[in-house]
Design an enzyme around this catalytic site. Structure first.
Site, PDB file in Angstrom:
ATOM      1  N   ARG A 146       0.808  -1.222   0.000  1.00 54.00           N
ATOM      2  CA  ARG A 146       0.000   0.000   0.000  1.00 54.00           C
ATOM      3  C   ARG A 146       0.845   1.278   0.000  1.00 54.00           C
ATOM      4  O   ARG A 146       0.456   2.301   0.563  1.00 54.00           O
ATOM      5  CB  ARG A 146      -0.961   0.021   1.192  1.00 54.00           C
ATOM      6  CG  ARG A 146      -1.887  -1.182   1.273  1.00 54.00           C
ATOM      7  CD  ARG A 146      -2.834  -1.274   0.085  1.00 54.00           C
ATOM      8  NE  ARG A 146      -3.650  -2.478   0.164  1.00 54.00           N
ATOM      9  CZ  ARG A 146      -3.359  -3.631  -0.443  1.00 54.00           C
ATOM     10  NH1 ARG A 146      -2.278  -3.735  -1.205  1.00 54.00           N
ATOM     11  NH2 ARG A 146      -4.145  -4.684  -0.316  1.00 54.00           N
ATOM     12  N   SER A 199     -10.811  -0.155   3.699  1.00 55.57           N
ATOM     13  CA  SER A 199     -10.059  -0.643   4.864  1.00 55.57           C
ATOM     14  C   SER A 199      -9.420   0.525   5.608  1.00 55.57           C
ATOM     15  O   SER A 199      -8.703   1.327   5.010  1.00 55.57           O
ATOM     16  CB  SER A 199      -8.974  -1.625   4.423  1.00 55.57           C
ATOM     17  OG  SER A 199      -9.554  -2.776   3.847  1.00 55.57           O
ATOM     18  N   GLU A 217      -4.474   2.690   6.910  1.00 55.32           N
ATOM     19  CA  GLU A 217      -4.352   2.589   5.453  1.00 55.32           C
ATOM     20  C   GLU A 217      -5.088   3.749   4.805  1.00 55.32           C
ATOM     21  O   GLU A 217      -4.657   4.273   3.784  1.00 55.32           O
ATOM     22  CB  GLU A 217      -4.940   1.263   4.961  1.00 55.32           C
ATOM     23  CG  GLU A 217      -4.854   1.071   3.454  1.00 55.32           C
ATOM     24  CD  GLU A 217      -5.298  -0.315   3.031  1.00 55.32           C
ATOM     25  OE1 GLU A 217      -6.061  -0.410   2.051  1.00 55.32           O
ATOM     26  OE2 GLU A 217      -4.896  -1.308   3.679  1.00 55.32           O
TER      27      GLU A 217
END
Length: 301
Positions: A174, A225, A295
């Site tokens: 990520r 998320s 995130e």
């Protein structure tokens, strides 16, 4: 600020909106106003915007389709550039795909699957733009953007435009160099896919979509998320084992369906969400000794 607005309008960079509520541009439906919001209609509009931002020494921020963002209740200072219609070009040549940074990721994955191109099936349920996906190395179902990207065209802070190769993007979980080391805007991405069996690819896509629909609360405003998975654990599992499923502060609630999602039940503020995030972090650290890292991108004043 008024002089900057006038010059942006005169330069015909695209739509120029003053004190525009950003809740309209995020999937969480949360966010105060941007001092100036630009929706550019072409690359030249972005370049000119950055020239003027530099001239007036103004802060600037880029957003895509707002699917992984939590914007402050106080909004964002300076100029916000929203990528979209002006960067939605698409060129497919055999298994090579060139696509604008504003192109919707779900739309792209669906279109390419129907053409029998494999490699983007994991993105069938990821809302957001191609540019945002490249920026954060978006992924799901044990795959991510780094597996298919060959290069990306970046407009850097100083106004220069250059291609970054896969290796230069510095991908990890990520993460890419665009987040910290080399801030810039993804104007275009080139993906290398594989020619496959159309029926199988479409079947995998549908399976991924069904899984998301059954396990994630996309019927409510949310930002995807909230936390990264702290290897070897899964963030959602830890949150649920801590007994936090369904916990609510103000209008923000930890989803009953998936622990790693915070939903806006109606009228939630960014502060409500931030308070939940802080509660989750402290609870998980106290119960399991695990540090949780977000995130979702938290931006604004």
């Amino acid at each position: 600020m008024e002089q900057l607005v006038n010059e942006l309008i005169e330069a015909n960079v695209g739509r120029v909106l003053v004190d525009e509520p950003l809740a309209r541009y995020t999937t969480m439906k949360i966010g105060g106003p941007a001092d100036i919001l630009i929706v550019p209609k072409h690359v030249a509009g972005i370049e000119k915007t950055l020239q003027l931002v530099k001239k007036y020494k103004t802060k600037w921020t880029v957003i895509g389709r707002g699917s992984n963002l939590l914007v402050s209740d106080l909004g964002i200072e300076g100029v916000v550039i929203r990528l979209g219609e002006g960067l939605d070009h698409l060129e497919v040549e055999k298994h090579r795909v060139r696509v604008g940074g504003g192109y919707p990721l779900i739309k792209l994955s669906t279109l390419l699957s129907r053409q029998g191109l494999a490699g983007l099936e994991f993105a069938s349920g990821i809302p957001g733009s191609v540019g945002g996906a490249v920026y954060m190395n978006a992924g799901a179902h044990k795959s991510d953007i780094s597996n298919i990207l060959s290069k990306a065209l970046i407009l850097f802070e100083d106004g220069t435009i250059d291609w970054l190769t896969h290796g230069e993007m510095g991908f990890s979980y990520r993460t890419s160099v665009l987040q910290t080391k080399r801030p810039g805007i993804v104007l275009e991405a080139e993906f290398q896919l594989q020619i496959g069996e159309r029926e199988r690819i479409v079947s995998v896509m549908q399976k991924n979509k069904d899984y998301r629909r059954e396990t994630q609360p996309w019927n409510h405003p949310c930002a995807g998320s909230v936390f990264r998975n702290p290897t070897p654990y899964f963030a959602g599992d830890l949150i649920e084992k801590a007994g936090l499923r369904g916990y609510q502060i103000g209008g923000a609630q930890i989803s009953e369906m998936h622990g790693n999602f915070i939903i806006n039940t109606g009228g939630a503020s960014a502060q409500d969400v931030l308070s939940l995030i802080a509660l989750i972090k402290q609870t998980i650290k106290d119960k399991f000794g695990v540090e949780m890292h977000t995130e979702v991108e938290i931006i604004g004043r």
